[in-house]
Design a protein around this motif. Structure first.
Motif, PDB file in Angstrom:
ATOM      1  N   TRP A   1      13.469  40.282  34.210  1.00 48.32           N
ATOM      2  CA  TRP A   1      12.580  40.372  32.904  1.00 48.32           C
ATOM      3  C   TRP A   1      11.382  39.481  33.377  1.00 48.32           C
ATOM      4  O   TRP A   1      10.211  39.533  32.928  1.00 48.32           O
ATOM      5  CB  TRP A   1      13.368  40.348  31.791  1.00 48.32           C
ATOM      6  CG  TRP A   1      12.525  40.336  30.507  1.00 48.32           C
ATOM      7  CD1 TRP A   1      12.108  41.472  29.875  1.00 48.32           C
ATOM      8  CD2 TRP A   1      12.012  39.316  29.891  1.00 48.32           C
ATOM      9  NE1 TRP A   1      11.186  41.099  28.696  1.00 48.32           N
ATOM     10  CE2 TRP A   1      11.375  39.574  28.901  1.00 48.32           C
ATOM     11  CE3 TRP A   1      12.047  37.797  30.095  1.00 48.32           C
ATOM     12  CZ2 TRP A   1      10.553  38.805  28.065  1.00 48.32           C
ATOM     13  CZ3 TRP A   1      11.442  36.936  29.001  1.00 48.32           C
ATOM     14  CH2 TRP A   1      10.872  37.455  28.121  1.00 48.32           C
ATOM     15  N   LEU A   2      11.780  38.256  33.532  1.00 39.55           N
ATOM     16  CA  LEU A   2      11.056  37.065  33.437  1.00 39.55           C
ATOM     17  C   LEU A   2      10.058  37.222  34.933  1.00 39.55           C
ATOM     18  O   LEU A   2       8.783  37.094  34.702  1.00 39.55           O
ATOM     19  CB  LEU A   2      11.839  35.737  33.987  1.00 39.55           C
ATOM     20  CG  LEU A   2      11.791  34.863  32.696  1.00 39.55           C
ATOM     21  CD1 LEU A   2      12.541  33.645  33.064  1.00 39.55           C
ATOM     22  CD2 LEU A   2      10.235  34.489  32.033  1.00 39.55           C
TER      23      LEU A   2
ATOM     24  N   MET B   1       7.590  39.866  33.630  1.00 36.32           N
ATOM     25  CA  MET B   1       6.490  39.585  33.060  1.00 36.32           C
ATOM     26  C   MET B   1       5.368  38.709  33.882  1.00 36.32           C
ATOM     27  O   MET B   1       4.138  38.649  33.575  1.00 36.32           O
ATOM     28  CB  MET B   1       6.924  38.523  32.066  1.00 36.32           C
ATOM     29  CG  MET B   1       7.838  39.045  30.865  1.00 36.32           C
ATOM     30  SD  MET B   1       7.029  39.987  29.963  1.00 36.32           S
ATOM     31  CE  MET B   1       6.485  38.914  28.565  1.00 36.32           C
ATOM     32  N   LEU B   2       6.181  37.800  34.763  1.00 36.73           N
ATOM     33  CA  LEU B   2       5.095  36.900  35.547  1.00 36.73           C
ATOM     34  C   LEU B   2       4.011  37.631  36.524  1.00 36.73           C
ATOM     35  O   LEU B   2       3.170  37.313  36.776  1.00 36.73           O
ATOM     36  CB  LEU B   2       5.903  35.998  36.331  1.00 36.73           C
ATOM     37  CG  LEU B   2       6.447  34.762  35.622  1.00 36.73           C
ATOM     38  CD1 LEU B   2       7.307  34.063  36.407  1.00 36.73           C
ATOM     39  CD2 LEU B   2       5.501  33.763  35.138  1.00 36.73           C
ATOM     40  N   SER B   3       4.710  38.679  37.083  1.00 32.57           N
ATOM     41  CA  SER B   3       3.887  39.548  38.058  1.00 32.57           C
ATOM     42  C   SER B   3       2.940  40.552  37.095  1.00 32.57           C
ATOM     43  O   SER B   3       2.307  41.380  37.851  1.00 32.57           O
ATOM     44  CB  SER B   3       4.778  40.072  39.090  1.00 32.57           C
ATOM     45  OG  SER B   3       5.952  40.786  38.425  1.00 32.57           O
ATOM     46  N   ALA B   4       3.149  40.714  35.934  1.00 25.26           N
ATOM     47  CA  ALA B   4       2.343  41.726  35.216  1.00 25.26           C
ATOM     48  C   ALA B   4       0.863  41.359  35.287  1.00 25.26           C
ATOM     49  O   ALA B   4       0.478  40.100  35.203  1.00 25.26           O
ATOM     50  CB  ALA B   4       2.589  41.768  33.640  1.00 25.26           C
ATOM     51  N   PRO B   5       0.121  42.389  35.844  1.00 26.26           N
ATOM     52  CA  PRO B   5      -1.328  41.847  36.194  1.00 26.26           C
ATOM     53  C   PRO B   5      -1.987  41.659  34.880  1.00 26.26           C
ATOM     54  O   PRO B   5      -1.734  42.324  33.678  1.00 26.26           O
ATOM     55  CB  PRO B   5      -1.827  43.290  36.673  1.00 26.26           C
ATOM     56  CG  PRO B   5      -0.740  44.374  36.234  1.00 26.26           C
ATOM     57  CD  PRO B   5       0.499  43.741  36.257  1.00 26.26           C
ATOM     58  N   VAL B   6      -2.697  40.869  34.772  1.00 27.73           N
ATOM     59  CA  VAL B   6      -3.574  40.396  33.585  1.00 27.73           C
ATOM     60  C   VAL B   6      -4.573  41.652  33.218  1.00 27.73           C
ATOM     61  O   VAL B   6      -4.767  42.507  34.280  1.00 27.73           O
ATOM     62  CB  VAL B   6      -4.433  39.171  33.547  1.00 27.73           C
ATOM     63  CG1 VAL B   6      -3.369  38.035  33.673  1.00 27.73           C
ATOM     64  CG2 VAL B   6      -5.489  39.314  34.701  1.00 27.73           C
TER      65      VAL B   6
END
Lengths: 432, 174
Positions: B13-14, B17-22
């Motif tokens: 999950w983390l 979240m971290l790799s979710a594109p802005v």
């Protein structure tokens, strides 16, 4: 009232071992509670200080947090590159004051190697807008010259003029490869240390800096991450090749006018040459803290629970002690102590333990952080912020301390109330 | 004992979240918009980007009078920057510039831009007492009920920061 305090102290001294252990539990739990808060604050300050002068970070289109982590903190990996042409176009944009290209990937004894330009030494800012300064030597000027971060020089004991070789890829990989074939070493092209930077308290301290051209020269006879078999280009011949970099991992951008940053960000995100991503480091840091907030809250909740456990221990010890103190309390009653006095006596004892526990906890925390801060700096290149080394609690910690004290006082009222009730009911000859 | 959420389960999950594109340019998020605020000396510049869907409920040329009226009403609201953004009163700010680009509105030519359409607006305020500036409240959430969040980026004398404005917290603070 003062005789009550004296009486409480004398009585507590009589039970110093059990109370002492309870005191230790309270002190430890307070230290933990405040420590979590302080670590959070410290880490934030440390991170913010590492990017203080950069308006925009431009990289390949990836996650903003990922781009920030590898370009500034050397955490994680770049998934893609941006072409050197794009980097140059950025540098020529009228709103841009300076650009610092960032090219990562090689290491030296597990310290990251950064390929960049001279602009790094003139424009990079950390902390309170401070520029980098050299403790010894000069910035790199040509091929195969390296400038060390302060921690690299200290940990490895390097001096000016020393020759070192770099390894390809991440440290663990190259160590394994080194053991096998020496394949991943750039052993044929040694570097000379020409400068050592002054400490900054940022990841710069853990970095070796070389020119982008040196970076290309290292990989001239490499392809696909490994040396080309049968092809060796000795160091003295690499100058004959075109050493202009083909790509970089990211570009740090400083603007002439800070308020142009959104316009510039749009320019980057809509860049025609290739898909690029522009992030505002401060904004992305906030995004990162937002992601970590869940973990922070969990830590906070756990440390609050630890405090609760500590206080419960205190109540349990005092309550259990009441039984053996029935005689003591009954004697006090017989010589004229009112039930209210008994209540006050127990309250004073509890408050004393809590107060002492809080003070001890704060002292303990200060000691631990004084010991840990240099370690954090050498391990992560992060000065853990201003409040960390401080001995006095920061403003944000006082409410926590007050809360612990209030909860402790309230908890002490439980045994005090019980003693109050007992002292009414109990005679001089308790049934045992 | 079975735990509800083991730390190991949190890892993917983390990572996700971290790799979710802005929200980069081109990102289009129904229900959400982007708000960029920059403060330099006396001037506040506010740049707003909203999906057309948030404003009027469709992202194409209006097909009837009702839709044309909705578009006109949205344009009118967007053009009233002094009502949309309320800087701290003590800072004595006044609106000096408004630029609104609303696709499909009358008088504007809109090239076909694919499936989505965004409205862009830019406002400039001049503040006589900029030191007193403590925040900017927006009434966008009240005016546009389909708007749920604004991703905020701001730069100013105290550096850069990010955040999110929502119906419950519609104020940019620093």
């Amino acid at each position: 009232m003062s005789f009550l305090a004296r009486l409480a102290l004398a009585s507590a001294l009589n039970r110093r071992w059990t109370l002492g252990l309870t005191l230790a539990a309270v002190a430890l739990s307070v230290a933990l509670l405040l420590g979590v808060e302080r670590l959070r604050e410290g880490a934030r300050t440390g991170f913010v200080q590492s990017v203080s002068g950069t308006d925009l970070i431009v990289g390949p289109r990836t996650g903003g947090v990922q781009l920030l982590l590898y370009s500034v903190f050397r955490i994680g990996n770049a998934t893609n590159n941006i072409s050197w042409v794009s980097a140059q176009v950025l540098g020529q944009h009228p709103a841009v004051a300076w650009t610092i290209p960032v090219s990562l990937g090689d290491t030296h004894r597990s310290f990251p190697v950064l390929g960049t330009t001279e602009a790094y030494f003139t424009h990079f800012r950390h902390g309170d807008q401070r520029a980098l300064s050299l403790a010894q030597g000069r910035p790199f000027a040509g091929l195969f010259e390296v400038v060390l971060g302060s921690e690299v020089a200290r940990a490895l004991g390097y001096q000016l003029g020393q020759g070192i070789t770099l390894s390809h890829g991440a440290s663990e990989l190259s160590l394994a490869a080194e053991a096998l074939t020496q394949a991943a070493e750039h052993g044929d092209k040694p570097f000379t240390v020409v400068g050592i930077l002054a400490p900054t308290g940022t990841p710069v301290d853990r970095t070796l800096h070389v020119t982008l051209e040196s970076m290309s020269a290292l990989h001239l006879d490499w392809q696909g991450g490994a040396p080309l078999p049968g092809l060796k280009i000795p160091a003295e011949f690499v100058r004959k090749f075109d050493l202009a970099p083909k790509d970089v991992n990211a570009v740090l951008v400083g603007l002439k006018n800070r308020s142009d940053v959104f316009r510039m960000q749009r320019f980057v995100n809509e860049f025609r040459g290739e898909p690029l991503l522009g992030i505002l480091p401060g904004v992305t840091l906030d995004e990162l803290w937002g992601l970590l907030a869940v973990a922070e809250r969990a830590l906070k909740a756990i440390s609050a629970l630890v405090v609760a456990v500590g206080l419960a221990g205190l109540v349990a010890v005092v309550l259990a002690g009441l039984n053996e103190r029935r005689r003591e309390l009954a004697i006090l009653r017989s010589v004229g102590a009112r039930p209210g006095d008994i209540f006050a006596l127990l309250m004073v004892e509890g408050v004393l333990v809590i107060g002492l526990g809080v003070v001890l906890g704060v002292v303990l925390l200060a000691a631990v952080f004084t010991a840990v801060t240099p370690w954090a700096q050498t391990q992560f290149g992060l000065a853990l912020g201003g409040t960390m080394g401080g001995t006095l609690p920061a403003a944000a910690e006082w409410p926590l301390i007050a809360a612990v004290f209030a909860a402790g006082t309230l908890a002490s009222a439980v045994p005090a109330w019980r003693a109050y009730r007992l002292s009414l009911a109990d005679g001089l000859t308790p049934r045992v | 004992m079975r735990t509800l959420t083991s730390p190991v389960k949190l890892v993917p999950w983390l990572v996700a979240m971290l790799s979710a594109p802005v929200l980069a340019a081109g990102a289009h998020d129904h229900g959400g918009g982007r708000l960029d605020v920059s403060i330099e000396k006396e001037r506040i510049t506010i740049e707003l980007e909203l999906p057309l869907d948030v404003l009027v409920g469709f992202e194409r040329a209006p097909r009837n009078d009702k839709e044309r009226a909705a578009l006109a009403a949205a344009g009118k609201k967007l053009n009233d920057g002094a009502a949309l953004f309320l800087p701290t009163a003590a800072a004595e700010c006044r609106l000096t510039k408004t630029e609104v680009s609303l696709p499909f509105a009358e008088g504007t030519k809109t090239a076909a831009t694919g499936e989505h359409a965004d409205a862009d607006a830019r406002y400039e305020f001049e503040c006589a007492q900029a030191r007193n500036l403590a925040g900017i409240e927006t009434t966008l959430f009240r005016d546009f009920s389909r708007l749920y969040r604004l991703e905020l980026q701001r730069v100013g004398p105290v550096g850069q920061a990010g955040g999110r404005l929502t119906r419950k917290a519609p104020v940019v603070r620093w």
